[in-house]
Write an enzyme that holds these catalytic residues in place. Structure first.
Site, PDB file in Angstrom:
ATOM      1  N   LEU A 164      -7.573   4.447  11.781  1.00  0.00           N
ATOM      2  CA  LEU A 164      -8.165   3.249  12.379  1.00  0.00           C
ATOM      3  C   LEU A 164      -7.419   2.851  13.641  1.00  0.00           C
ATOM      4  O   LEU A 164      -8.032   2.492  14.662  1.00  0.00           O
ATOM      5  CB  LEU A 164      -8.151   2.106  11.362  1.00  0.00           C
ATOM      6  CG  LEU A 164      -8.772   0.781  11.807  1.00  0.00           C
ATOM      7  CD1 LEU A 164     -10.256   0.950  12.100  1.00  0.00           C
ATOM      8  CD2 LEU A 164      -8.561  -0.294  10.745  1.00  0.00           C
ATOM      9  N   ASP A 178       0.816  -1.211   0.000  1.00  0.00           N
ATOM     10  CA  ASP A 178       0.000   0.000   0.000  1.00  0.00           C
ATOM     11  C   ASP A 178       0.853   1.267   0.000  1.00  0.00           C
ATOM     12  O   ASP A 178       0.474   2.281  -0.595  1.00  0.00           O
ATOM     13  CB  ASP A 178      -0.937   0.001   1.210  1.00  0.00           C
ATOM     14  CG  ASP A 178      -2.168  -0.882   0.996  1.00  0.00           C
ATOM     15  OD1 ASP A 178      -2.320  -1.431  -0.113  1.00  0.00           O
ATOM     16  OD2 ASP A 178      -2.969  -1.011   1.939  1.00  0.00           O
ATOM     17  N   THR A 228      -8.799   3.329   6.960  1.00  0.00           N
ATOM     18  CA  THR A 228      -8.275   2.030   7.390  1.00  0.00           C
ATOM     19  C   THR A 228      -6.776   2.080   7.656  1.00  0.00           C
ATOM     20  O   THR A 228      -6.138   1.034   7.807  1.00  0.00           O
ATOM     21  CB  THR A 228      -8.566   0.956   6.321  1.00  0.00           C
ATOM     22  OG1 THR A 228      -8.110   1.418   5.044  1.00  0.00           O
ATOM     23  CG2 THR A 228     -10.051   0.651   6.251  1.00  0.00           C
ATOM     24  N   GLY A 229      -6.212   3.291   7.728  1.00  0.00           N
ATOM     25  CA  GLY A 229      -4.798   3.463   8.012  1.00  0.00           C
ATOM     26  C   GLY A 229      -4.558   3.900   9.446  1.00  0.00           C
ATOM     27  O   GLY A 229      -5.077   3.309  10.404  1.00  0.00           O
ATOM     28  N   ARG A 276       5.228  14.376  23.474  1.00  0.00           N
ATOM     29  CA  ARG A 276       4.563  15.442  24.218  1.00  0.00           C
ATOM     30  C   ARG A 276       3.267  15.808  23.515  1.00  0.00           C
ATOM     31  O   ARG A 276       3.100  15.576  22.325  1.00  0.00           O
ATOM     32  CB  ARG A 276       5.475  16.665  24.318  1.00  0.00           C
ATOM     33  CG  ARG A 276       6.785  16.376  25.054  1.00  0.00           C
ATOM     34  CD  ARG A 276       7.673  17.595  25.110  1.00  0.00           C
ATOM     35  NE  ARG A 276       7.060  18.670  25.884  1.00  0.00           N
ATOM     36  CZ  ARG A 276       7.629  19.854  26.068  1.00  0.00           C
ATOM     37  NH1 ARG A 276       8.817  20.112  25.528  1.00  0.00           N
ATOM     38  NH2 ARG A 276       7.036  20.776  26.773  1.00  0.00           N
TER      39      ARG A 276
END
Length: 303
Positions: free
Chosen positions: A190, A71, A186-187, A156
């Site tokens: 998610l 991908d 969906t990356g 931080r």
């Protein structure tokens, strides 16, 4: 489809080997093939079998671009072919991807179907991200998956104010902020607790990363909305990351503006495959424990 461009994940020996074999196969199918100089060298492809172009021009004059990799390779290629409006087919080299959904073993049969006209083309939303400074606009970048504001080396929190169409929505302290497309849902989004959005929906996700206040939840806004945010604290080492591949330092006073791009990526799918099949396989929904995948390449004689 007579002219085919190939994009190869050069760090993957399987992808390099597949590029060599696919180039020969496409020539036997009487297709014109174009590869990058790096791929031609790595795969030892003769100039008689393929034309050579820089990666950024690989989509020029092509009827189809095939991405051999994962991908990440697909996302990088998407930006390179975007201006040519050429459809893209993703072939994974071992692990099913949300974008590279065709396996190497399926590739030849799939391409025969494509050449016979048995395929669907899906337009994937892209975003355009801008950074505006007092000195003017310093960035304009097309994004397929997501735009992420985050700290650099130190873990931080950041504080930022988010507006949509000029209307203040929320102020949040968090580890960062993700603005994602349906494809990008969906990356990273998610993993940060965001929803899965079907790629045909016209919506944009705004997702704080580990917010200090638990009431700061991911929200989905209409695709025609303009999202902007500013960092409200003067702290060093802040970055804006685009599709996980390009990082830009953020300065005090920067305004980040994100909206739907006027361009979309054309992705080729088999009409026999649906999005929910990919979700089920990739996310291991109801998968039998102990299932193993065969990652070997088929001998050329088996095709």
């Amino acid at each position: 489809m007579n002219s085919i461009g190939l994009v190869t994940k050069l760090s993957d020996p399987m992808a390099i080997r597949a590029t060599s074999e696919l180039t020969e196969w496409l020539n036997k199918q009487h297709r014109r093939v174009t590869v990058t100089a790096e791929a031609a060298k790595a795969a030892n492809i003769s100039p008689k079998l393929a034309a050579i172009k820089p990666l950024e021009d690989i989509g020029e004059g092509q009827d189809l671009v095939i991405v051999l990799g994962g991908d990440g390779t697909f996302i990088g290629a998407a930006r390179d072919v975007l201006r040519w409006k050429v459809p893209v087919l993703g072939v994974n080299m071992g692990r099913l991807g949300f974008l590279t959904e065709v396996s190497y073993d399926e590739m030849y049969d799939n391409l025969k179907e494509v050449f016979a006209g048995h395929y669907n083309v899906e337009d994937r939303m892209m975003l355009t991200a801008f950074i505006r400074r007092e000195s003017g606009e310093v960035l304009s970048h097309h994004v397929l998956n997501d735009v992420v504001a985050h700290k650099g080396h130190l873990a931080r929190m950041m504080e930022f104010q988010v507006s949509i169409n000029g209307q203040h929505v929320f102020t949040s302290r968090a580890d960062g902020l993700i603005v994602a497309t349906p494809t990008g849902s969906t990356g990273y989004s998610l993993s940060a607790g965001g929803p899965i959005i079907h790629p045909r929906l016209d919506t944009i996700i705004i997702n704080p990363i580990c917010p200090h206040t638990l009431s700061n939840r991911p929200i989905a806004v209409p695709g025609d909305g303009q999202i902007s945010f500013r960092l409200t604290q003067n702290e060093p080492d802040r970055l804006l990351t685009l599709d996980g591949q390009t990082g830009v330092p953020l300065l005090d006073g920067d305004e980040i503006v994100i909206r739907k791009s006027d361009r979309s990526l054309r992705v080729i799918h088999s009409p026999d495959r649906n999005y929910y099949d990919i979700l089920r396989k990739k996310l291991h929904w109801a998968e039998t424990v102990g299932t193993k995948r065969d990652l070997s390449l088929r001998p050329a004689d088996d095709r």
